[in-house]
Design an enzyme around this catalytic site. Structure first.
Site, PDB file in Angstrom:
ATOM      1  CB  ALA A  69     -61.495 -46.951  -3.124  1.00 48.23           C
ATOM      2  N   GLY A 112     -56.712 -48.987  -2.839  1.00 51.50           N
ATOM      3  CA  GLY A 112     -57.301 -49.910  -3.817  1.00 51.50           C
ATOM      4  C   GLY A 112     -56.409 -50.141  -5.027  1.00 51.50           C
ATOM      5  CD  GLU A 115     -57.123 -52.862  -0.802  1.00 48.43           C
ATOM      6  OE1 GLU A 115     -57.630 -51.778  -1.170  1.00 48.43           O
ATOM      7  OE2 GLU A 115     -57.563 -53.522   0.145  1.00 48.43           O
ATOM      8  CD  GLU A 135     -56.493 -48.620   1.954  1.00 47.74           C
ATOM      9  OE1 GLU A 135     -55.324 -48.654   2.418  1.00 47.74           O
ATOM     10  OE2 GLU A 135     -56.828 -49.195   0.905  1.00 47.74           O
TER      11      GLU A 135
HETATM   12  N1  CAA Z   1     -60.182 -40.694  -4.890  1.00 46.36           N
HETATM   13  C1  CAA Z   1     -60.732 -39.618  -5.475  1.00 46.36           C
HETATM   14  N2  CAA Z   1     -60.017 -38.576  -5.948  1.00 46.36           N
HETATM   15  C2  CAA Z   1     -58.700 -38.660  -5.826  1.00 46.36           C
HETATM   16  C3  CAA Z   1     -58.050 -39.742  -5.234  1.00 46.36           C
HETATM   17  C4  CAA Z   1     -58.845 -40.806  -4.754  1.00 46.36           C
HETATM   18  N3  CAA Z   1     -58.338 -41.906  -4.188  1.00 46.36           N
HETATM   19  N4  CAA Z   1     -56.716 -39.517  -5.247  1.00 46.36           N
HETATM   20  C5  CAA Z   1     -56.534 -38.316  -5.833  1.00 46.36           C
HETATM   21  N5  CAA Z   1     -57.730 -37.789  -6.177  1.00 46.36           N
HETATM   22  C6  CAA Z   1     -58.003 -36.496  -6.810  1.00 46.36           C
HETATM   23  C7  CAA Z   1     -57.658 -35.361  -5.862  1.00 46.36           C
HETATM   24  O1  CAA Z   1     -58.718 -35.120  -4.971  1.00 46.36           O
HETATM   25  C8  CAA Z   1     -57.451 -34.226  -6.859  1.00 46.36           C
HETATM   26  O2  CAA Z   1     -58.721 -33.775  -7.258  1.00 46.36           O
HETATM   27  P1  CAA Z   1     -58.996 -32.181  -7.444  1.00 46.36           P
HETATM   28  O3  CAA Z   1     -58.201 -31.850  -8.690  1.00 46.36           O
HETATM   29  O4  CAA Z   1     -60.466 -32.139  -7.663  1.00 46.36           O
HETATM   30  O5  CAA Z   1     -58.491 -31.508  -6.230  1.00 46.36           O
HETATM   31  C9  CAA Z   1     -56.796 -34.943  -8.047  1.00 46.36           C
HETATM   32  O6  CAA Z   1     -57.131 -36.332  -7.919  1.00 46.36           O
HETATM   33  C10 CAA Z   1     -55.296 -34.828  -8.051  1.00 46.36           C
HETATM   34  O7  CAA Z   1     -54.839 -35.278  -6.789  1.00 46.36           O
HETATM   35  P2  CAA Z   1     -53.455 -34.732  -6.150  1.00 46.36           P
HETATM   36  O8  CAA Z   1     -53.363 -33.265  -6.321  1.00 46.36           O
HETATM   37  O9  CAA Z   1     -53.365 -35.281  -4.771  1.00 46.36           O
HETATM   38  O10 CAA Z   1     -52.421 -35.456  -7.145  1.00 46.36           O
HETATM   39  P3  CAA Z   1     -50.855 -35.732  -6.923  1.00 46.36           P
HETATM   40  O11 CAA Z   1     -50.359 -36.146  -8.271  1.00 46.36           O
HETATM   41  O12 CAA Z   1     -50.198 -34.607  -6.210  1.00 46.36           O
HETATM   42  O13 CAA Z   1     -50.774 -37.007  -5.932  1.00 46.36           O
HETATM   43  C11 CAA Z   1     -51.441 -39.191  -5.150  1.00 46.36           C
HETATM   44  C12 CAA Z   1     -51.200 -38.272  -6.376  1.00 46.36           C
HETATM   45  C13 CAA Z   1     -50.105 -39.451  -4.410  1.00 46.36           C
HETATM   46  C14 CAA Z   1     -51.993 -40.513  -5.675  1.00 46.36           C
HETATM   47  C15 CAA Z   1     -52.429 -38.507  -4.184  1.00 46.36           C
HETATM   48  O14 CAA Z   1     -53.545 -38.039  -4.947  1.00 46.36           O
HETATM   49  C16 CAA Z   1     -52.963 -39.381  -3.104  1.00 46.36           C
HETATM   50  O15 CAA Z   1     -52.286 -39.609  -2.118  1.00 46.36           O
HETATM   51  N6  CAA Z   1     -54.239 -39.881  -3.246  1.00 46.36           N
HETATM   52  C17 CAA Z   1     -54.936 -40.608  -2.247  1.00 46.36           C
HETATM   53  C18 CAA Z   1     -54.313 -41.959  -1.943  1.00 46.36           C
HETATM   54  C19 CAA Z   1     -55.164 -42.712  -0.947  1.00 46.36           C
HETATM   55  O16 CAA Z   1     -55.370 -42.307   0.180  1.00 46.36           O
HETATM   56  N7  CAA Z   1     -55.708 -43.876  -1.383  1.00 46.36           N
HETATM   57  C20 CAA Z   1     -56.570 -44.686  -0.598  1.00 46.36           C
HETATM   58  C21 CAA Z   1     -58.000 -44.486  -1.055  1.00 46.36           C
HETATM   59  S1  CAA Z   1     -59.167 -45.352  -0.052  1.00 46.36           S
HETATM   60  C22 CAA Z   1     -59.112 -46.933  -0.605  1.00 46.36           C
HETATM   61  O17 CAA Z   1     -58.460 -47.240  -1.567  1.00 46.36           O
HETATM   62  C23 CAA Z   1     -59.963 -47.895   0.171  1.00 46.36           C
HETATM   63  C24 CAA Z   1     -59.730 -49.306  -0.178  1.00 46.36           C
HETATM   64  O18 CAA Z   1     -59.222 -50.082   0.569  1.00 46.36           O
HETATM   65  C25 CAA Z   1     -60.133 -49.832  -1.455  1.00 46.36           C
END
Ligand code: CAA
Length: 261
Positions: A69, A112, A115, A135
Protein backbone atom coordinates in the site's frame (compact mmCIF):
# COMPACT_ATOMS: atom_id res chain seq x y z
CA UNK A 1 -14.04 4.96 -15.14
CA UNK A 2 -10.49 5.89 -16.10
CA UNK A 3 -9.49 9.54 -16.02
CA UNK A 4 -8.57 10.52 -19.57
CA UNK A 5 -5.09 11.98 -20.03
CA UNK A 6 -3.70 10.60 -16.74
CA UNK A 7 -0.84 8.14 -17.11
CA UNK A 8 -2.09 4.65 -16.41
CA UNK A 9 -0.59 3.03 -13.36
CA UNK A 10 -1.15 -0.35 -14.98
CA UNK A 11 -0.30 -1.67 -18.45
CA UNK A 12 -2.61 -4.13 -20.16
CA UNK A 13 -1.63 -6.69 -22.77
CA UNK A 14 -3.83 -9.35 -24.40
CA UNK A 15 -2.38 -12.54 -25.92
CA UNK A 16 -5.24 -14.60 -27.32
CA UNK A 17 -7.38 -15.43 -24.28
CA UNK A 18 -4.86 -14.30 -21.63
CA UNK A 19 -4.76 -10.75 -20.27
CA UNK A 20 -1.58 -9.65 -18.51
CA UNK A 21 -1.81 -6.67 -16.19
CA UNK A 22 1.52 -5.11 -15.31
CA UNK A 23 1.70 -2.82 -12.28
CA UNK A 24 3.44 0.30 -13.54
CA UNK A 25 4.50 2.81 -10.88
CA UNK A 26 8.25 2.11 -11.06
CA UNK A 27 9.32 5.20 -9.10
CA UNK A 28 7.11 4.15 -6.18
CA UNK A 29 8.08 0.46 -6.56
CA UNK A 30 4.54 -0.28 -7.74
CA UNK A 31 2.99 0.90 -4.47
CA UNK A 32 -0.75 0.37 -4.56
CA UNK A 33 -2.40 3.79 -4.34
CA UNK A 34 -6.07 4.62 -4.83
CA UNK A 35 -5.60 5.43 -8.52
CA UNK A 36 -3.90 2.11 -9.26
CA UNK A 37 -6.59 0.23 -7.36
CA UNK A 38 -9.40 1.99 -9.27
CA UNK A 39 -7.75 1.36 -12.61
CA UNK A 40 -7.05 -2.27 -11.79
CA UNK A 41 -10.56 -3.03 -10.59
CA UNK A 42 -12.28 -1.14 -13.39
CA UNK A 43 -10.25 -2.84 -16.14
CA UNK A 44 -10.54 -6.31 -14.61
CA UNK A 45 -14.26 -6.08 -13.91
CA UNK A 46 -14.93 -5.27 -17.55
CA UNK A 47 -12.68 -8.06 -18.88
CA UNK A 48 -14.05 -10.54 -16.32
CA UNK A 49 -17.39 -10.54 -18.14
CA UNK A 50 -15.85 -11.29 -21.52
CA UNK A 51 -16.08 -14.86 -22.84
CA UNK A 52 -12.94 -14.00 -24.85
CA UNK A 53 -10.84 -13.73 -21.66
CA UNK A 54 -9.95 -17.01 -19.96
CA UNK A 55 -7.22 -16.06 -17.48
CA UNK A 56 -5.53 -13.00 -15.95
CA UNK A 57 -1.87 -12.61 -15.03
CA UNK A 58 -0.97 -9.92 -12.50
CA UNK A 59 2.69 -9.00 -12.56
CA UNK A 60 5.13 -6.17 -11.83
CA UNK A 61 8.55 -5.48 -13.32
CA UNK A 62 11.61 -7.77 -13.36
CA UNK A 63 12.82 -6.15 -10.13
CA UNK A 64 9.71 -5.48 -8.05
CA UNK A 65 6.19 -6.89 -7.88
CA UNK A 66 4.85 -4.32 -5.41
CA UNK A 67 6.06 -2.53 -2.28
CA UNK A 68 2.52 -2.66 -0.87
CA UNK A 69 0.00 0.00 0.00
CA UNK A 70 1.16 3.56 -0.69
CA UNK A 71 2.69 4.76 2.57
CA UNK A 72 2.90 8.36 1.31
CA UNK A 73 -0.83 8.35 0.56
CA UNK A 74 -1.72 6.89 3.97
CA UNK A 75 0.72 8.59 6.34
CA UNK A 76 -1.36 11.65 7.29
CA UNK A 77 -4.80 10.11 7.30
CA UNK A 78 -6.81 10.19 10.51
CA UNK A 79 -8.73 7.29 12.01
CA UNK A 80 -11.91 9.15 11.10
CA UNK A 81 -10.89 9.40 7.42
CA UNK A 82 -9.84 5.76 7.21
CA UNK A 83 -13.23 4.65 8.55
CA UNK A 84 -15.19 7.13 6.46
CA UNK A 85 -13.44 6.03 3.24
CA UNK A 86 -13.51 2.42 4.46
CA UNK A 87 -9.93 2.42 3.17
CA UNK A 88 -8.97 -0.81 1.32
CA UNK A 89 -12.60 -2.00 1.07
CA UNK A 90 -12.53 -1.60 -2.72
CA UNK A 91 -10.08 -4.53 -2.84
CA UNK A 92 -13.09 -6.78 -2.22
CA UNK A 93 -14.05 -6.10 -5.84
CA UNK A 94 -10.77 -7.72 -6.88
CA UNK A 95 -11.58 -10.85 -4.90
CA UNK A 96 -15.03 -11.28 -6.48
CA UNK A 97 -13.68 -11.55 -10.05
CA UNK A 98 -14.58 -14.97 -11.45
CA UNK A 99 -11.85 -15.39 -14.09
CA UNK A 100 -8.80 -17.26 -12.70
CA UNK A 101 -5.84 -15.00 -11.80
CA UNK A 102 -2.15 -15.92 -11.65
CA UNK A 103 0.24 -13.66 -9.72
CA UNK A 104 3.72 -13.72 -11.32
CA UNK A 105 6.18 -12.27 -8.81
CA UNK A 106 9.69 -10.98 -9.50
CA UNK A 107 11.42 -9.14 -6.66
CA UNK A 108 9.68 -7.93 -3.49
CA UNK A 109 5.95 -8.50 -2.94
CA UNK A 110 5.57 -6.85 0.42
CA UNK A 111 2.61 -5.79 2.55
CA UNK A 112 -0.28 -5.05 0.19
CA UNK A 113 1.84 -6.50 -2.64
CA UNK A 114 1.95 -9.84 -0.86
CA UNK A 115 -1.76 -9.49 -0.05
CA UNK A 116 -2.48 -8.82 -3.74
CA UNK A 117 -0.71 -12.08 -4.60
CA UNK A 118 -2.71 -13.85 -1.87
CA UNK A 119 -5.92 -12.59 -3.52
CA UNK A 120 -4.90 -14.30 -6.78
CA UNK A 121 -5.68 -17.99 -7.38
CA UNK A 122 -2.16 -19.19 -8.20
CA UNK A 123 1.22 -17.66 -7.33
CA UNK A 124 4.37 -18.21 -9.41
CA UNK A 125 7.60 -16.73 -8.09
CA UNK A 126 10.89 -15.89 -9.75
CA UNK A 127 14.08 -16.88 -7.93
CA UNK A 128 14.53 -13.22 -6.91
CA UNK A 129 11.05 -12.97 -5.31
CA UNK A 130 10.59 -11.94 -1.69
CA UNK A 131 7.28 -12.20 0.10
CA UNK A 132 6.41 -10.67 3.42
CA UNK A 133 4.07 -8.61 5.54
CA UNK A 134 6.28 -5.90 7.12
CA UNK A 135 3.38 -3.68 8.27
CA UNK A 136 4.42 -4.21 11.91
CA UNK A 137 7.59 -2.22 11.13
CA UNK A 138 5.34 0.74 10.21
CA UNK A 139 3.32 0.58 13.43
CA UNK A 140 0.30 -1.08 11.81
CA UNK A 141 -0.89 -4.54 10.77
CA UNK A 142 -1.77 -6.02 7.36
CA UNK A 143 -5.01 -4.48 6.12
CA UNK A 144 -5.94 -6.19 2.84
CA UNK A 145 -6.57 -9.66 4.22
CA UNK A 146 -3.00 -10.69 5.10
CA UNK A 147 -3.69 -11.89 8.64
CA UNK A 148 -6.51 -14.07 7.33
CA UNK A 149 -5.33 -15.30 3.91
CA UNK A 150 -1.69 -15.88 4.87
CA UNK A 151 -2.81 -17.88 7.91
CA UNK A 152 -5.09 -20.03 5.76
CA UNK A 153 -2.32 -20.45 3.16
CA UNK A 154 0.65 -21.35 5.39
CA UNK A 155 -0.84 -22.10 8.83
CA UNK A 156 -0.67 -20.20 12.12
CA UNK A 157 2.98 -20.87 13.01
CA UNK A 158 4.52 -19.39 9.87
CA UNK A 159 1.91 -16.61 9.56
CA UNK A 160 2.49 -15.43 13.15
CA UNK A 161 6.25 -15.53 12.63
CA UNK A 162 6.05 -13.46 9.43
CA UNK A 163 3.46 -10.97 10.70
CA UNK A 164 5.00 -10.41 14.15
CA UNK A 165 8.65 -10.24 13.06
CA UNK A 166 8.09 -8.68 9.61
CA UNK A 167 10.51 -11.26 8.20
CA UNK A 168 10.36 -11.92 4.44
CA UNK A 169 10.36 -15.33 2.76
CA UNK A 170 12.57 -16.06 -0.23
CA UNK A 171 10.97 -17.67 -3.28
CA UNK A 172 12.13 -21.13 -2.19
CA UNK A 173 10.95 -20.60 1.40
CA UNK A 174 7.57 -19.45 0.06
CA UNK A 175 7.34 -22.53 -2.13
CA UNK A 176 8.23 -24.79 0.81
CA UNK A 177 5.57 -23.07 2.92
CA UNK A 178 2.92 -23.74 0.25
CA UNK A 179 2.43 -20.07 -0.57
CA UNK A 180 3.82 -20.36 -4.07
CA UNK A 181 3.15 -23.19 -6.52
CA UNK A 182 6.17 -22.78 -8.85
CA UNK A 183 9.57 -21.08 -8.67
CA UNK A 184 11.39 -20.31 -11.94
CA UNK A 185 14.48 -18.46 -13.11
CA UNK A 186 13.63 -14.75 -13.18
CA UNK A 187 13.91 -14.36 -16.94
CA UNK A 188 11.53 -17.30 -17.53
CA UNK A 189 8.83 -16.33 -15.06
CA UNK A 190 6.49 -14.49 -17.40
CA UNK A 191 6.70 -17.16 -20.11
CA UNK A 192 5.92 -19.82 -17.51
CA UNK A 193 2.90 -17.79 -16.32
CA UNK A 194 1.68 -17.18 -19.88
CA UNK A 195 1.98 -20.88 -20.70
CA UNK A 196 -0.02 -21.88 -17.62
CA UNK A 197 -2.58 -19.11 -18.20
CA UNK A 198 -3.00 -20.24 -21.82
CA UNK A 199 -3.64 -23.80 -20.67
CA UNK A 200 -6.30 -22.56 -18.24
CA UNK A 201 -7.78 -20.21 -20.85
CA UNK A 202 -7.96 -23.11 -23.34
CA UNK A 203 -10.52 -24.95 -21.19
CA UNK A 204 -14.18 -23.98 -21.11
CA UNK A 205 -14.67 -20.82 -19.03
CA UNK A 206 -17.77 -22.33 -17.44
CA UNK A 207 -15.64 -25.20 -16.13
CA UNK A 208 -12.67 -23.09 -14.98
CA UNK A 209 -14.82 -20.51 -13.17
CA UNK A 210 -16.78 -23.35 -11.55
CA UNK A 211 -13.58 -25.10 -10.44
CA UNK A 212 -12.27 -21.84 -8.96
CA UNK A 213 -15.57 -21.20 -7.20
CA UNK A 214 -15.54 -24.67 -5.66
CA UNK A 215 -11.92 -24.39 -4.44
CA UNK A 216 -12.65 -20.91 -3.02
CA UNK A 217 -15.53 -22.39 -1.04
CA UNK A 218 -13.06 -24.69 0.71
CA UNK A 219 -11.92 -21.58 2.63
CA UNK A 220 -15.45 -20.68 3.67
CA UNK A 221 -17.51 -23.84 4.21
CA UNK A 222 -17.48 -26.93 6.39
CA UNK A 223 -16.16 -30.06 4.63
CA UNK A 224 -19.68 -31.52 4.41
CA UNK A 225 -21.19 -28.36 2.88
CA UNK A 226 -18.22 -27.87 0.57
CA UNK A 227 -18.47 -31.41 -0.76
CA UNK A 228 -22.19 -30.98 -1.43
CA UNK A 229 -21.48 -27.61 -3.14
CA UNK A 230 -18.83 -29.29 -5.32
CA UNK A 231 -21.13 -32.18 -6.24
CA UNK A 232 -23.99 -29.86 -7.22
CA UNK A 233 -21.65 -27.84 -9.46
CA UNK A 234 -20.39 -31.10 -10.97
CA UNK A 235 -24.00 -32.00 -11.75
CA UNK A 236 -24.66 -28.53 -13.19
CA UNK A 237 -21.78 -28.90 -15.65
CA UNK A 238 -23.80 -31.66 -17.35
CA UNK A 239 -26.00 -28.84 -18.64
CA UNK A 240 -23.05 -27.50 -20.69
CA UNK A 241 -22.00 -28.36 -24.21
CA UNK A 242 -18.37 -28.32 -23.06
CA UNK A 243 -19.02 -31.40 -20.89
CA UNK A 244 -20.44 -33.32 -23.88
CA UNK A 245 -17.56 -32.08 -26.07
CA UNK A 246 -14.82 -32.89 -23.50
CA UNK A 247 -16.06 -36.41 -22.82
CA UNK A 248 -16.83 -37.13 -26.51
CA UNK A 249 -13.38 -35.92 -27.56
CA UNK A 250 -11.75 -38.27 -25.05
CA UNK A 251 -13.74 -41.27 -26.28
CA UNK A 252 -13.21 -40.35 -29.95
CA UNK A 253 -9.46 -39.84 -29.34
CA UNK A 254 -9.37 -36.23 -30.60
CA UNK A 255 -8.69 -32.78 -29.07
CA UNK A 256 -11.72 -31.08 -27.56
CA UNK A 257 -12.98 -27.74 -28.92
CA UNK A 258 -14.35 -25.98 -25.87
CA UNK A 259 -16.79 -23.13 -26.46
CA UNK A 260 -17.32 -21.82 -22.94
CA UNK A 261 -20.95 -22.92 -22.57
N1 CAA B 1 4.56 3.34 -0.52
C1 CAA B 1 4.96 4.51 -1.05
N2 CAA B 1 6.20 4.71 -1.55
C2 CAA B 1 7.02 3.68 -1.52
C3 CAA B 1 6.68 2.43 -1.00
C4 CAA B 1 5.38 2.27 -0.48
N3 CAA B 1 4.93 1.12 0.03
N4 CAA B 1 7.75 1.60 -1.10
C5 CAA B 1 8.74 2.32 -1.68
N5 CAA B 1 8.31 3.57 -1.93
C6 CAA B 1 9.06 4.68 -2.52
C7 CAA B 1 10.16 5.13 -1.58
O1 CAA B 1 9.66 6.02 -0.61
C8 CAA B 1 11.11 5.81 -2.57
O2 CAA B 1 10.57 7.07 -2.87
P1 CAA B 1 11.56 8.36 -3.01
O3 CAA B 1 12.30 8.08 -4.30
O4 CAA B 1 10.59 9.49 -3.12
O5 CAA B 1 12.44 8.37 -1.82
C9 CAA B 1 10.98 4.92 -3.81
O6 CAA B 1 9.73 4.22 -3.68
C10 CAA B 1 12.07 3.89 -3.92
O7 CAA B 1 12.09 3.17 -2.70
P2 CAA B 1 13.44 2.48 -2.15
O8 CAA B 1 14.58 3.41 -2.30
O9 CAA B 1 13.15 1.96 -0.79
O10 CAA B 1 13.57 1.29 -3.23
P3 CAA B 1 14.43 -0.06 -3.12
O11 CAA B 1 14.41 -0.62 -4.50
O12 CAA B 1 15.73 0.17 -2.43
O13 CAA B 1 13.57 -1.04 -2.16
C11 CAA B 1 11.54 -2.07 -1.37
C12 CAA B 1 12.34 -1.55 -2.59
C13 CAA B 1 12.27 -3.28 -0.73
C14 CAA B 1 10.17 -2.52 -1.87
C15 CAA B 1 11.41 -0.94 -0.32
O14 CAA B 1 10.98 0.24 -1.00
C16 CAA B 1 10.44 -1.20 0.78
O15 CAA B 1 10.77 -1.92 1.71
N6 CAA B 1 9.21 -0.59 0.72
C17 CAA B 1 8.24 -0.63 1.75
C18 CAA B 1 7.67 -2.02 1.99
C19 CAA B 1 6.58 -1.96 3.03
O16 CAA B 1 6.78 -1.61 4.17
N7 CAA B 1 5.34 -2.32 2.61
C20 CAA B 1 4.18 -2.28 3.44
C21 CAA B 1 3.35 -1.06 3.09
S1 CAA B 1 1.96 -0.85 4.16
C22 CAA B 1 0.81 -1.92 3.57
O17 CAA B 1 0.99 -2.54 2.56
C23 CAA B 1 -0.44 -1.99 4.39
C24 CAA B 1 -1.34 -3.08 4.00
O18 CAA B 1 -1.55 -4.03 4.70
C25 CAA B 1 -2.05 -3.06 2.75
Amino acid sequence: TLKKGKPMSILIEKNHRVVTIRLNRPKARNALNTQLLSELVSVLQELDQSPEVGCFIITGSDTVFSAGADIKEMRSKSYHQMVQEDYFSKWEQFTTLRTPKIAAICGPALGGGCELALMCDIIFAAENALMGLPEITLGVIPGIGGTQRLTKAVGKAKAMDMILTGKHLSAFEAEKAGLVSRVCPTEQLLDEAITAASVIAGYGKFATTSAKEAVDQAQEMSLKDGILFERRIFHALFATEDQKEGMSAFIEKRSPQFRGY
